[in-house]
Scaffold this motif. Structure first.
Motif, PDB file in Angstrom:
ATOM      1  N   TRP A   8       5.324   1.780  -8.539  1.00  0.00           N
ATOM      2  CA  TRP A   8       4.552   2.154  -7.357  1.00  0.00           C
ATOM      3  C   TRP A   8       3.089   1.793  -7.591  1.00  0.00           C
ATOM      4  CZ3 TRP A   8       0.505   5.478  -8.145  1.00  0.00           C
ATOM      5  CH2 TRP A   8       0.548   6.278  -9.290  1.00  0.00           C
ATOM      6  N   VAL A   9       2.329   1.739  -6.514  1.00  0.00           N
ATOM      7  CA  VAL A   9       0.892   1.509  -6.593  1.00  0.00           C
ATOM      8  C   VAL A   9       0.213   2.428  -5.580  1.00  0.00           C
ATOM      9  CG1 VAL A   9       1.085  -0.904  -7.304  1.00  0.00           C
ATOM     10  CG2 VAL A   9       0.962  -0.342  -4.871  1.00  0.00           C
ATOM     11  N   ASN A  10      -1.056   2.652  -5.787  1.00  0.00           N
ATOM     12  CA  ASN A  10      -1.814   3.347  -4.758  1.00  0.00           C
ATOM     13  C   ASN A  10      -1.846   2.476  -3.506  1.00  0.00           C
ATOM     14  OD1 ASN A  10      -2.567   5.661  -6.291  1.00  0.00           O
ATOM     15  ND2 ASN A  10      -4.133   4.442  -7.335  1.00  0.00           N
ATOM     16  N   ALA A  11      -1.624   3.080  -2.363  1.00  0.00           N
ATOM     17  CA  ALA A  11      -1.576   2.306  -1.123  1.00  0.00           C
ATOM     18  C   ALA A  11      -2.861   1.513  -0.912  1.00  0.00           C
ATOM     19  CB  ALA A  11      -1.319   3.230   0.058  1.00  0.00           C
ATOM     20  N   SER A  12      -3.971   2.067  -1.348  1.00  0.00           N
ATOM     21  CA  SER A  12      -5.255   1.374  -1.190  1.00  0.00           C
ATOM     22  C   SER A  12      -5.351   0.126  -2.047  1.00  0.00           C
ATOM     23  CB  SER A  12      -6.404   2.325  -1.546  1.00  0.00           C
ATOM     24  OG  SER A  12      -6.277   2.794  -2.880  1.00  0.00           O
ATOM     25  N   ASP A  13      -4.481   0.003  -3.065  1.00  0.00           N
ATOM     26  CA  ASP A  13      -4.506  -1.150  -3.960  1.00  0.00           C
ATOM     27  C   ASP A  13      -3.488  -2.219  -3.587  1.00  0.00           C
ATOM     28  OD1 ASP A  13      -6.503  -0.001  -5.496  1.00  0.00           O
ATOM     29  OD2 ASP A  13      -5.078   1.011  -6.819  1.00  0.00           O
ATOM     30  N   LEU A  14      -2.782  -2.036  -2.482  1.00  0.00           N
ATOM     31  CA  LEU A  14      -1.842  -3.050  -2.029  1.00  0.00           C
ATOM     32  C   LEU A  14      -2.598  -4.331  -1.660  1.00  0.00           C
ATOM     33  CD1 LEU A  14       0.413  -0.838   0.255  1.00  0.00           C
ATOM     34  CD2 LEU A  14       1.197  -2.082  -1.781  1.00  0.00           C
ATOM     35  N   PRO A  15      -1.971  -5.485  -1.767  1.00  0.00           N
ATOM     36  CA  PRO A  15      -2.645  -6.726  -1.349  1.00  0.00           C
ATOM     37  C   PRO A  15      -3.165  -6.588   0.081  1.00  0.00           C
ATOM     38  CG  PRO A  15      -0.587  -7.224  -2.474  1.00  0.00           C
ATOM     39  CD  PRO A  15      -0.612  -5.741  -2.300  1.00  0.00           C
ATOM     40  N   PRO A  16      -4.406  -6.999   0.340  1.00  0.00           N
ATOM     41  CA  PRO A  16      -5.032  -6.769   1.654  1.00  0.00           C
ATOM     42  C   PRO A  16      -4.209  -7.266   2.836  1.00  0.00           C
ATOM     43  CG  PRO A  16      -6.684  -7.468   0.074  1.00  0.00           C
ATOM     44  CD  PRO A  16      -5.361  -7.588  -0.622  1.00  0.00           C
ATOM     45  N   PHE A  17      -3.644  -8.463   2.755  1.00  0.00           N
ATOM     46  CA  PHE A  17      -2.871  -8.968   3.895  1.00  0.00           C
ATOM     47  C   PHE A  17      -1.641  -8.099   4.135  1.00  0.00           C
ATOM     48  CE2 PHE A  17       0.503 -11.593   5.745  1.00  0.00           C
ATOM     49  CZ  PHE A  17      -0.120 -12.023   6.907  1.00  0.00           C
ATOM     50  N   PHE A  18      -0.951  -7.737   3.056  1.00  0.00           N
ATOM     51  CA  PHE A  18       0.226  -6.887   3.167  1.00  0.00           C
ATOM     52  C   PHE A  18      -0.156  -5.521   3.739  1.00  0.00           C
ATOM     53  CE2 PHE A  18       3.014  -3.603   1.454  1.00  0.00           C
ATOM     54  CZ  PHE A  18       4.269  -4.096   1.745  1.00  0.00           C
ATOM     55  N   ARG A  19      -1.224  -4.953   3.206  1.00  0.00           N
ATOM     56  CA  ARG A  19      -1.652  -3.597   3.613  1.00  0.00           C
ATOM     57  C   ARG A  19      -2.156  -3.566   5.048  1.00  0.00           C
ATOM     58  NH1 ARG A  19      -6.303  -2.756   0.326  1.00  0.00           N
ATOM     59  NH2 ARG A  19      -7.387  -3.754   2.077  1.00  0.00           N
TER      60      ARG A  19
END
Length: 323
Positions: A8-19
């Motif tokens: 898992w990752v912090n949602a804020s650290d997801l790749p910008p385009f994906f997020r």
């Protein structure tokens, strides 16, 4: 950090385009975003009640349907009925299920969800072989054919009016009409299996919420047919909740399942194990409070449970008009 190696990752650290472009507001529901069916989503850590019978439609030789079947096998399902259009692929998956869970009663039936007689036969097979149905997973999906650019490369027909009429009809027949007829055929079994979760899982897509076809891998017919199927989940919930029936629309993840399609693979970051782990968590007990809602497999289920009262009070995760 290689995000594809993380549980898992912090949602804020997801790749910008994906997020921001792919997930949009759905990326902000929980602080953590899960990429795999490990940890709190590990089906091997679950012991399902007995009996527990699952029917999975759209279970080809590989892909999301297979992953879901294997997850239920790991969780100890007593019976699994597999369905797809080709018998050879079903036999292969059945062997994998038995290898994981030798005590599981596994059967398979060829079925085209666009043919009502096939679905009636599938329901009859489930009745005769298992006598009940606790969970139905509707994984069937149809994308249009690729079109060719001027330079000879291929792509999906993202823009309006690019899709051949035949492909539009095929998408709607599989993604919406097939779901409608499958529920109609299997619903009586779910209604009478009152000591189980009585759950229907319709695999939708985050693309169903998109309004910009050019920014995703979803085509107009795929977006609109999955949008309609998502609403269908809410309709089923409202009409049959008095019978104990639960119905969920679930985004399985952004998962690479086919090397042949010219997709922008950099945002397909979710692992194939994710949707199976989420489906097992969703149905290992009754979760009435999530029925009729659009859910994302990558949401932190621990956080979701902590938000239960707010989700119910504010009637979250539904399609509505903002005014």
């Amino acid at each position: 950090m290689d995000i594809k190696q993380a549980e898992w990752v912090n949602a804020s650290d997801l790749p910008p385009f994906f997020r921001d472009e792919v997930m949009g507001p759905a990326a902000r529901v929980t602080k953590r975003y899960f990429l795999t069916g490990k940890g709190q989503l590990d089906p091997a850590l679950v012991k399902l009640e007995t009996p527990f019978v699952v029917c999975i439609l759209g279970c080809g030789r590989k892909g999301i349907g297979v992953s879901i079947a294997l997850s239920y096998a790991k969780a100890g399902a007593s019976g699994i009925l597999l369905s797809s259009r080709t018998e050879a692929s079903l036999k292969h998956v059945a062997e994998q299920v038995k290898a994981i869970n030798p005590s599981c009663h596994v059967e398979y039936e060829t079925c085209d969800v666009c043919i009502e007689d096939d679905l009636v036969r599938l329901a009859s097979r489930c009745t005769e072989s298992f006598g009940r149905l606790d969970v139905a997973v509707l994984n069937q999906s149809q994308l249009p054919r690729l079109i060719r650019n001027d330079d000879g490369s291929q792509r999906f027909p993202y823009r309006l009016f690019e899709e051949p009429q035949e492909d539009i009809a095929n998408s709607w027949n599989s993604n919406y009409h097939g779901s409608y007829m499958a529920i109609k055929a299997l619903l009586p079994l779910i209604q009478t299996s009152v000591d189980g979760p009585q759950s229907i899982i319709m695999l939708s897509t985050i693309g169903a919420l998109d309004t910009k076809t050019s920014s995703t891998t979803c085509t107009p017919s795929y977006i609109t047919s999955k949008f309609a199927a998502t609403r269908l989940a809410e309709l089923v919930h409202n009409e049959f909740k008095s019978d104990g029936v639960l119905c969920f629309a679930v985004h399985p993840g952004c998962i690479k399942v086919n090397d042949d399609f010219p997709l922008p693979w950099d945002f397909l970051i979710d692992d194939l194990s994710l949707p199976g782990g989420f489906c097992v968590w969703l149905t290992k007990m009754r979760r009435d409070w999530l029925s009729g809602r659009f859910l994302v497999s990558g949401w932190d289920v621990g956080e979701l449970e902590s938000q239960k009262d707010t989700i119910v009070a504010e009637d979250k995760f539904k399609i509505r008009l903002a005014v």
